[in-house]
Write a protein that holds these residues in place. Structure first.
Motif, PDB file in Angstrom:
ATOM      1  N   PHE A   1       1.124  -1.267  -0.080  1.00 38.89           N
ATOM      2  CA  PHE A   1      -0.451   0.116  -0.091  1.00 38.89           C
ATOM      3  C   PHE A   1       1.083   1.425   0.315  1.00 38.89           C
ATOM      4  N   ASN A   2       1.881   1.046   0.618  1.00 36.27           N
ATOM      5  CA  ASN A   2       2.478   2.136   0.855  1.00 36.27           C
ATOM      6  C   ASN A   2       3.353   3.105  -0.714  1.00 36.27           C
ATOM      7  N   ALA A   3       3.798   1.804  -1.425  1.00 35.03           N
ATOM      8  CA  ALA A   3       4.490   1.753  -2.641  1.00 35.03           C
ATOM      9  C   ALA A   3       3.251   3.146  -3.817  1.00 35.03           C
ATOM     10  N   LEU A   4       2.205   2.064  -3.423  1.00 34.44           N
ATOM     11  CA  LEU A   4       1.119   2.463  -4.176  1.00 34.44           C
ATOM     12  C   LEU A   4       0.413   3.841  -4.159  1.00 34.44           C
ATOM     13  N   VAL A   5       0.267   4.437  -2.410  1.00 34.39           N
ATOM     14  CA  VAL A   5       0.395   5.768  -2.126  1.00 34.39           C
ATOM     15  C   VAL A   5       1.361   6.570  -2.855  1.00 34.39           C
ATOM     16  N   ILE A   6       2.608   6.040  -3.068  1.00 33.81           N
ATOM     17  CA  ILE A   6       3.720   7.050  -3.006  1.00 33.81           C
ATOM     18  C   ILE A   6       3.747   7.482  -4.789  1.00 33.81           C
ATOM     19  N   GLY A   7       3.849   5.947  -5.477  1.00 37.38           N
ATOM     20  CA  GLY A   7       3.248   5.993  -7.341  1.00 37.38           C
ATOM     21  C   GLY A   7       1.956   7.129  -7.187  1.00 37.38           C
ATOM     22  N   ALA A   8       0.888   7.332  -6.765  1.00 36.28           N
ATOM     23  CA  ALA A   8      -0.334   7.395  -6.825  1.00 36.28           C
ATOM     24  C   ALA A   8       0.331   9.666  -6.930  1.00 36.28           C
ATOM     25  N   SER A   9       1.431   9.318  -5.696  1.00 33.40           N
ATOM     26  CA  SER A   9       1.240  11.036  -5.297  1.00 33.40           C
ATOM     27  C   SER A   9       2.270  11.295  -6.343  1.00 33.40           C
ATOM     28  N   TYR A  10       3.207  10.775  -7.138  1.00 36.86           N
ATOM     29  CA  TYR A  10       3.855  11.157  -7.776  1.00 36.86           C
ATOM     30  C   TYR A  10       3.712  11.594  -9.145  1.00 36.86           C
ATOM     31  N   ILE A  11       2.566  10.882  -9.601  1.00 37.29           N
ATOM     32  CA  ILE A  11       1.753  10.819 -10.318  1.00 37.29           C
ATOM     33  C   ILE A  11       0.115  11.851 -10.530  1.00 37.29           C
ATOM     34  N   VAL A  12       0.026  12.627  -9.640  1.00 36.05           N
ATOM     35  CA  VAL A  12      -0.865  13.233  -9.266  1.00 36.05           C
ATOM     36  C   VAL A  12       0.171  14.051  -9.547  1.00 36.05           C
ATOM     37  N   VAL A  13       0.739  15.120  -8.958  1.00 35.71           N
ATOM     38  CA  VAL A  13       2.029  15.785  -9.273  1.00 35.71           C
ATOM     39  C   VAL A  13       2.291  16.174 -10.305  1.00 35.71           C
ATOM     40  N   LEU A  14       2.886  15.012 -11.173  1.00 38.99           N
ATOM     41  CA  LEU A  14       2.548  15.213 -12.447  1.00 38.99           C
ATOM     42  C   LEU A  14       2.063  15.722 -13.165  1.00 38.99           C
ATOM     43  N   ALA A  15       0.800  15.523 -13.121  1.00 34.28           N
ATOM     44  CA  ALA A  15      -0.259  15.796 -13.671  1.00 34.28           C
ATOM     45  C   ALA A  15      -0.972  17.279 -13.144  1.00 34.28           C
ATOM     46  N   ALA A  16      -0.659  17.084 -12.237  1.00 33.93           N
ATOM     47  CA  ALA A  16      -1.224  18.906 -11.801  1.00 33.93           C
ATOM     48  C   ALA A  16      -0.331  20.280 -12.781  1.00 33.93           C
ATOM     49  N   SER A  17       1.237  19.416 -12.654  1.00 32.10           N
ATOM     50  CA  SER A  17       2.210  20.368 -13.052  1.00 32.10           C
ATOM     51  C   SER A  17       1.786  20.432 -14.453  1.00 32.10           C
ATOM     52  N   LEU A  18       2.035  19.437 -15.333  1.00 29.93           N
ATOM     53  CA  LEU A  18       1.608  19.277 -16.616  1.00 29.93           C
ATOM     54  C   LEU A  18       0.502  20.391 -17.224  1.00 29.93           C
ATOM     55  N   LEU A  19      -0.854  20.247 -16.456  1.00 35.86           N
ATOM     56  CA  LEU A  19      -1.477  20.927 -16.230  1.00 35.86           C
ATOM     57  C   LEU A  19      -2.042  22.415 -16.090  1.00 35.86           C
ATOM     58  N   LEU A  20      -0.724  22.538 -15.163  1.00 42.14           N
ATOM     59  CA  LEU A  20      -0.519  24.152 -15.116  1.00 42.14           C
ATOM     60  C   LEU A  20       0.329  24.753 -15.990  1.00 42.14           C
ATOM     61  N   CYS A  21       1.325  23.393 -16.341  1.00 41.69           N
ATOM     62  CA  CYS A  21       1.722  24.579 -17.894  1.00 41.69           C
ATOM     63  C   CYS A  21       1.242  24.921 -18.843  1.00 41.69           C
ATOM     64  N   VAL A  22       0.559  24.145 -19.408  1.00 41.22           N
ATOM     65  CA  VAL A  22      -0.453  23.808 -20.172  1.00 41.22           C
ATOM     66  C   VAL A  22      -1.251  24.911 -20.087  1.00 41.22           C
ATOM     67  N   LYS A  23      -1.981  25.536 -18.842  1.00 41.47           N
ATOM     68  CA  LYS A  23      -3.185  26.428 -18.190  1.00 41.47           C
ATOM     69  C   LYS A  23      -2.367  27.841 -18.777  1.00 41.47           C
ATOM     70  N   ARG A  24      -1.088  27.505 -18.511  1.00 42.48           N
ATOM     71  CA  ARG A  24      -0.846  29.181 -18.611  1.00 42.48           C
ATOM     72  C   ARG A  24       0.154  30.060 -19.352  1.00 42.48           C
ATOM     73  N   ARG A  25       0.444  28.170 -20.716  1.00 43.21           N
ATOM     74  CA  ARG A  25       0.768  28.340 -21.672  1.00 43.21           C
ATOM     75  C   ARG A  25      -0.652  29.606 -22.779  1.00 43.21           C
ATOM     76  N   VAL A  26      -1.584  27.922 -22.583  1.00 43.52           N
ATOM     77  CA  VAL A  26      -3.027  28.621 -22.898  1.00 43.52           C
ATOM     78  C   VAL A  26      -3.439  30.201 -23.254  1.00 43.52           C
ATOM     79  N   ALA A  27      -3.572  30.728 -21.487  1.00 40.25           N
ATOM     80  CA  ALA A  27      -3.890  31.847 -21.210  1.00 40.25           C
ATOM     81  C   ALA A  27      -3.128  33.020 -21.704  1.00 40.25           C
ATOM     82  N   VAL A  28      -1.556  32.488 -21.138  1.00 37.67           N
ATOM     83  CA  VAL A  28      -0.884  33.815 -22.099  1.00 37.67           C
ATOM     84  C   VAL A  28      -1.060  33.536 -23.551  1.00 37.67           C
ATOM     85  N   ARG A  29      -1.041  33.469 -24.120  1.00 40.44           N
ATOM     86  CA  ARG A  29      -1.386  32.450 -26.232  1.00 40.44           C
ATOM     87  C   ARG A  29      -2.494  33.369 -26.142  1.00 40.44           C
TER      88      ARG A  29
END
Length: 254
Positions: free
Chosen positions: A54-82
């Motif tokens: 379970f610990n490995a699952l939580v750690i992996g899921a946390s990093y995946i969520v952080v990666l997805a949120a980071s990519l989403l924020l970058c794309v949103k910021r780029r689209v807003a600026v454009r």
């Protein structure tokens, strides 16, 4: 200082390279931390395995969520600026009252009037600095000593036009002695004193006095300088058809 010595192209290359290295270091550090945490989760698990960890699952899921949120924020910021850049007009346009909401236009006008009023009230009034022109006078903000001394080369240039053999100007020579050859061209007042004498007195004060010129002394010197230049302008050779006419036009001592 650096921006003036390095070309813009090189600065852009350095900036892009630094950004790429920063992103690379961030990704590597994040990946290493994720691997270390997953390895620790496996080592501390009762079965020391990935299955049912379970610990490995939580750690992996946390990093995946952080990666997805980071990519989403970058794309949103780029689209807003454009999108914001696309709204900017490519052609110059002056904003008018109808282009703004009334509240915005009122605020801009109010602040503009306020800034103008503050600037006007901040202007010095009735302030006298020794040796400087008072506000509101023709010589406001000008130093009497410098302005008066600057008239010497002007008079010297005119004197050389009238008298080509005028001797060269010496740094510390009195103007009364230097301009002695134009003295006969200058009129005398009721005290039998020419404007050259008044000018020489003012120049001497400006040169060697340890105090600043008063406004009265400065005006006397400037009036004398203007009178000398006026007489020299009248006596210029290019203002008359012959030398005899020139001499008749020039005022002489009486």
């Amino acid at each position: 200082m650096i921006s003036h010595t390095i070309s813009p192209k090189l600065l852009r290359t350095i900036s892009e390279t630094s950004y790429a290295l920063l992103v690379l270091l961030t990704v590597v550090a994040t990946g290493l931390s994720c691997a270390a945490l997953l390895s620790q989760a496996v080592r501390t698990a009762p079965n020391r395995n990935w299955t049912k960890n379970f610990n490995a699952l939580v750690i992996g899921a946390s990093y995946i969520v952080v990666l997805a949120a980071s990519l989403l924020l970058c794309v949103k910021r780029r689209v807003a600026v454009r999108l914001k850049l696309q709204r900017i007009s490519k052609t110059p346009k002056t904003l008018e009252k109808s282009d703004l909401p009334k509240s915005v236009h009122w605020y801009i006008a109010h602040e503009y009037y306020r800034a103008c009023l503050i600037s006007y009230e901040s202007l010095p009034k009735d302030i006298v600095h020794e040796g400087w022109g008072r506000p509101g006078t023709p010589y406001a903000g000008q130093r009497f000593r410098r302005v008066l001394l600057d008239t010497i080369p002007q008079i010297d240039s005119l004197a050389r036009i009238v008298i080509p053999l005028q001797p060269p100007m010496k740094p510390h020579a009195r103007v009364l002695h230097h301009f002695r050859f134009i003295a006969p061209l200058l009129p005398l007042d009721e005290d039998k004193i020419s404007s050259l004498h008044y000018y020489d007195a003012a120049i001497q004060i400006a040169r060697i006095s340890d105090r600043e010129l008063t406004e009265e002394e400065f005006l006397t010197g400037m009036q004398a300088a203007e009178e000398i230049m006026r007489c020299l302008e009248i006596c210029r050779p290019d203002r008359s058809d012959s030398s005899s006419t020139q001499l008749n036009d020039c005022p002489h001592e009486t």
